[in-house]
Structures are given as structure tokens and as C-alpha cells.
Design an enzyme around this catalytic site. Structure first.
Site, mmCIF file in Angstrom:
data_model
loop_
_atom_site.group_PDB
_atom_site.id
_atom_site.type_symbol
_atom_site.label_atom_id
_atom_site.label_comp_id
_atom_site.label_asym_id
_atom_site.label_seq_id
_atom_site.Cartn_x
_atom_site.Cartn_y
_atom_site.Cartn_z
ATOM 1 N N ARG A 46 30.871 46.837 36.766
ATOM 2 C CA ARG A 46 31.845 46.980 37.854
ATOM 3 C C ARG A 46 32.144 48.456 38.074
ATOM 4 O O ARG A 46 31.700 49.312 37.325
ATOM 5 C CB ARG A 46 33.110 46.133 37.631
ATOM 6 C CG ARG A 46 33.589 45.900 36.238
ATOM 7 C CD ARG A 46 34.182 47.073 35.527
ATOM 8 N NE ARG A 46 35.123 47.799 36.324
ATOM 9 C CZ ARG A 46 35.369 49.085 36.194
ATOM 10 N NH1 ARG A 46 34.725 49.807 35.282
ATOM 11 N NH2 ARG A 46 36.234 49.698 36.955
ATOM 12 N N ALA A 48 32.562 51.038 41.721
ATOM 13 C CA ALA A 48 31.697 51.162 42.901
ATOM 14 C C ALA A 48 30.317 51.790 42.615
ATOM 15 O O ALA A 48 29.283 51.195 42.947
ATOM 16 C CB ALA A 48 32.451 51.924 43.992
ATOM 17 N N GLN A 194 41.462 46.470 33.736
ATOM 18 C CA GLN A 194 40.438 47.513 33.572
ATOM 19 C C GLN A 194 41.039 48.781 32.954
ATOM 20 O O GLN A 194 40.336 49.533 32.283
ATOM 21 C CB GLN A 194 39.805 47.858 34.929
ATOM 22 C CG GLN A 194 38.891 46.795 35.492
ATOM 23 C CD GLN A 194 39.618 45.828 36.393
ATOM 24 O OE1 GLN A 194 40.822 45.586 36.243
ATOM 25 N NE2 GLN A 194 38.906 45.259 37.348
ATOM 26 N N ASP A 235 36.677 52.503 46.173
ATOM 27 C CA ASP A 235 35.530 51.665 46.529
ATOM 28 C C ASP A 235 35.011 51.938 47.930
ATOM 29 O O ASP A 235 33.878 51.627 48.260
ATOM 30 C CB ASP A 235 35.899 50.185 46.407
ATOM 31 C CG ASP A 235 36.017 49.808 44.953
ATOM 32 O OD1 ASP A 235 37.048 50.151 44.332
ATOM 33 O OD2 ASP A 235 35.062 49.228 44.415
ATOM 34 N N ASN A 245 41.035 50.948 47.054
ATOM 35 C CA ASN A 245 40.832 50.999 45.592
ATOM 36 C C ASN A 245 41.539 49.789 44.975
ATOM 37 O O ASN A 245 42.178 48.998 45.677
ATOM 38 C CB ASN A 245 41.354 52.318 45.017
ATOM 39 C CG ASN A 245 40.909 52.518 43.569
ATOM 40 O OD1 ASN A 245 39.743 52.299 43.245
ATOM 41 N ND2 ASN A 245 41.815 52.907 42.696
ATOM 42 N N LYS A 246 41.405 49.679 43.673
ATOM 43 C CA LYS A 246 41.965 48.540 42.944
ATOM 44 C C LYS A 246 43.399 48.230 43.362
ATOM 45 O O LYS A 246 44.206 49.142 43.559
ATOM 46 C CB LYS A 246 41.896 48.876 41.446
ATOM 47 C CG LYS A 246 42.448 47.820 40.514
ATOM 48 C CD LYS A 246 41.823 46.454 40.702
ATOM 49 C CE LYS A 246 40.314 46.452 40.609
ATOM 50 N NZ LYS A 246 39.690 45.220 41.144
HETATM 51 O O1 MRU Z 1 37.066 45.443 40.471
HETATM 52 P P1 MRU Z 1 36.502 46.698 39.895
HETATM 53 O O2 MRU Z 1 36.744 46.843 38.432
HETATM 54 O O3 MRU Z 1 35.052 46.894 40.259
HETATM 55 O O4 MRU Z 1 37.325 47.869 40.621
HETATM 56 C C1 MRU Z 1 36.964 49.195 40.364
HETATM 57 C C2 MRU Z 1 37.844 50.177 41.022
HETATM 58 O O5 MRU Z 1 38.772 49.850 41.725
HETATM 59 C C3 MRU Z 1 37.483 51.627 40.827
HETATM 60 O O6 MRU Z 1 38.624 52.437 40.892
HETATM 61 C C4 MRU Z 1 36.500 52.073 41.926
HETATM 62 O O7 MRU Z 1 35.420 51.201 42.024
HETATM 63 C C5 MRU Z 1 35.997 53.457 41.691
HETATM 64 S S1 MRU Z 1 34.917 53.549 40.301
HETATM 65 C C6 MRU Z 1 34.417 55.150 40.127
#
Ligand code: MRU
Length: 349
Positions: A46, A48, A194, A235, A245-246
């Protein structure tokens, strides 16, 4: 670093199953693109950039599986479609698959063996560039951090979310390498933790001071004056500077503004989607209710409760102090700066 998020060797992809961290560091090895698709869907892989890299190698695995097909290009198109259907928000997934599709288009008259070699070379190039890019992001972003600062981050934008170093965490890593004493507050990041499971794991392995807080503590911690900057990954960024983002990131950005704390976003150019004008156009993934009704496998809510579980939110550009990419630091005038970065990238060999 003694570990690698994802690696390709001799027709196989090995990756850490991130759903098992921090309890177990287990590598899964596969030659099946379906396993890669499942891993992306289930968040074994996981973040991006890591999703994009995994998908690029997924295409290679699929091509190898059908190496004797009389319609390899048709097979690859179907595999690309399958991988593209795994998660909707991170644009890096589609960016990486489009790069493989472009290889396919350019190599239509080639033999199956040649086509597979080209797809493999492209995936390896994407992975290698990610490492270099994140290092650059870290170098640019480190200028924003001064000795003694405490930084709040959300989710995991670390090495686990990329090919290496991370984006937001690359900024912290480089600042620490420069001798700055930086400490980190990690939001736990419900529902899937995470922050608690992954960011804390990464930072503790490198002895970077980290303090874990629950998401609802951020406001109080800021008010106490314990945070001097917020740095997150993303993302997808749209032309006007809106940032997906998350889930929870938007709230943090509002809190940061209220407390006069800079809110920084670190991302490679491949996360900027100039085809979308504003964040309202970004598809936001909704995930299974069980992610909210349970924690670590234990049910925490009455059966049958209605649940809303968007995995991401959009922070409007007005809350963003700066966006850090491998090309430098943008502070407003978003679209023009992004286009300038794209121009620079197109002039690179
Ligand atoms: O659902 P996830 O764990 O894939 O979410 C990840 C995020 O929100 C990260 O902050 C984003 O992908 C950037 S990773 C460099």
C-alpha cells in the site's frame, strides 16, 4: 535499510505483507499477477508509489504467464484492466499502468520475448527512479525543517509506501542525516492503523524519536506547542493544489492552520494529476465496514451497525503551505508550478 518493501527478481516479486506488521516481517513471493492484485486490494502492499511499482511488476508477471500466447498484447490489456480495478484513489497506480500500456503500444510488432523484456525494463526503471526521486524529495524538504523541530505525520508515507525512503518520511530521514534533531508524532491512523503499525515500526528501526498518539489527540498536542510542522504524503494532487490523502488528513490541515503550523505535502510528480482540475473530481475509495467495526480482529461495534468508511479525504489547497516534489518546493501558484515541473521532467533523458 535492512529490508525492502518490494523486489523483483527472475520473474518473481517478493514483498512484505504489511497487514502483518509490526508483529511479523513476512515476505510473500509470487509469480502470479493475481496475487499482486489481491495484495494491493488487501493493503499487503500500500501507499501510492508502492502500489504503482507493484502494478508495473504485476504486468510483467502476467506477460510472463502468457508468454506463449498468440495474442499477448490482448492478454496484457486485460491484466492491466484487472490491476487498475484494485484501488481507485492513488493516481500512481494508473500512471504506472499507463507507462506499461505505452510500452505495449510501441512494441506491437515485436516478438513476445522482446515485448516482455521491454515491460520488465520499464517496471525496473519505475522502481529505480522512485528511489532516486524520494531521495530528492527528502533533500528539498529537509530545508524546511530546523534542528529541534517536532513533526506530526499521518498514515504511512515512508519506505513501506514507496520503493525506498518514503516521501514525507524521506524529508525527516534526510533532515536527521544532516544532523538535525527531529522528533516525530505519529497519528495512529484509524481504521487500519498505518501510523501505529507502519510509521512507528519504520522510525523505531532507525532510532528516529517517535511518539504515537491517537488521531483525536492531534489538536491538543498542537495547542500544547509540541508540533512545529505537519508533513504528509498524498495519493493524488489536482491541478489547483487540492490533496487527497488518508482519511483524517483534512482535519489535521484545518488544525494546523488554526495553530499557525505549516502543513507540508511530499509527493513525486507522478502523484500530480493535471487531468483533474479540483479535488472534488478525485474518486475516493470506500472500504469494507469491518475495517471500522473491528480492531485487530476484535469486533468493537454492535453487529449490523451502519458504517461509512471512506479511505481518503481531500484537503483544499488553501490549507497547504507547500508541496515538495523531486523538482523543488511549490508554495501556491500550484498549476503553473506543476506545469513547470512537468516541462522539466519532459526534458530529462
Ligand atoms: O490506504 P493506504 O495505506 O494505501 O494509504 C496511504 C496513504 O494515504 C499515504 O499517505 C499515501 O499513499 C502517500 S504514500 C507515499
Amino acid at each position: 535499510m535492512s529490508w525492502k518493501t518490494l523486489e523483483y527478481k527472475d520473474g518473481k516479486v517478493a514483498f512484505i505483507d504489511q497487514t502483518l506488521l509490526p508483529g511479523e516481517v513476512k515476505y510473500l513471493t509470487t509469480s502470479d499477477y493475481r496475487v499482486i492484485a489481491e495484495a494491493i486490494r488487501k493493503l499487503r502492499v500500500r501507499g501510492a508509489p508502492a502500489i504503482g511499482i507493484a502494478a508495473a511488476f504485476g504486468v510483467v508477471l502476467g506477460a510472463l504467464e502468457y508468454k506463449n500466447s498468440t495474442d499477448l498484447p490482448g492478454r496484457i490489456e486485460a491484466i492491466i484492466a484487472e490491476l487498475a480495478a484494485t484501488r481507485p484513489t492513488a493516481v500512481n497506480l494508473f500512471w504506472a499502468l499507463n507507462r506499461q500500456r505505452a510500452v505495449l503500444e510501441a512494441a506491437k510488432s515485436k516478438s513476445n520475448v522482446e515485448l516482455i523484456e521491454l515491460l520488465e525494463a520499464e517496471a525496473l526503471a519505475i522502481a529505480a527512479a522512485d528511489e532516486r526521486i524520494n531521495r530528492k524529495i527528502g533533500e528539498h524538504g529537509a530545508d524546511l525543517l530546523q534542528d529541534g523541530m517536532s513533526v506530526l505525520t499521518h498514515c504511512n508515507a515512508g519506505a513501506l509506501a514507496t520503493g525506498a525512503y518514503g516521501t514525507a518520511l524521506a524529508v525527516i530521514r534526510v533532515a536527521v542525516e544532516q544532523g538535525k534533531r527531529i522528533s516525530v508524532f505519529a497519528d495512529e491512523t484509524r481504521p487500519l492503523l498505518q501510523g501505529a503499525r507502519l510509521t512507528v515500526w519504520e522510525l523505531m528501526r532507525e532510532n528516529i524519536p517517535v511518539t504515537l498518539i491517537t488521531d483525536n489527540m492531534a489538536a491538543a498536542v498542537m495547542r500544547m506547542g509540541k508540533v512545529q510542522a505537519v508533513i504528509v504524503g498524498t495519493d493524488r494532487i489536482t491541478a489547483n493544489g487540492d490533496v487527497a490523502n488518508k482519511i483524517g488528513t483534512y482535519g489535521l490541515a484545518i488544525l494546523a492552520k488554526e495553530h499557525n503550523i505549516p502543513f507540508y505535502v511530499a509527493a513525486p510528480l507522478s502523484t500530480i494529476d493535471l487531468s483533474l482540475k479540483t479535488g472534488s473530481e478525485i474518486p475516493i475509495e470506500e472500504r469494507a465496514p469491518e475495517e471500522v467495526t473491528s480492531l485487530g480482529g476484535v469486533t468493537i461495534a454492535p453487529a449490523g451497525v451502519r458504517v461509512f468508511n471512506p479511505a481518503f479525504d481531500v484537503t483544499p489547497a488553501e490549507y497547504v503551505t507547500a508541496i515538495i516534489s523531486e523538482y523543488g518546493i511549490a508554495k501556491g501558484d500550484w498549476e503553473n508550478t506543476f506545469r513547470e515541473w512537468v516541462n522539466r521532467s519532459s526534458r530529462e533523458p
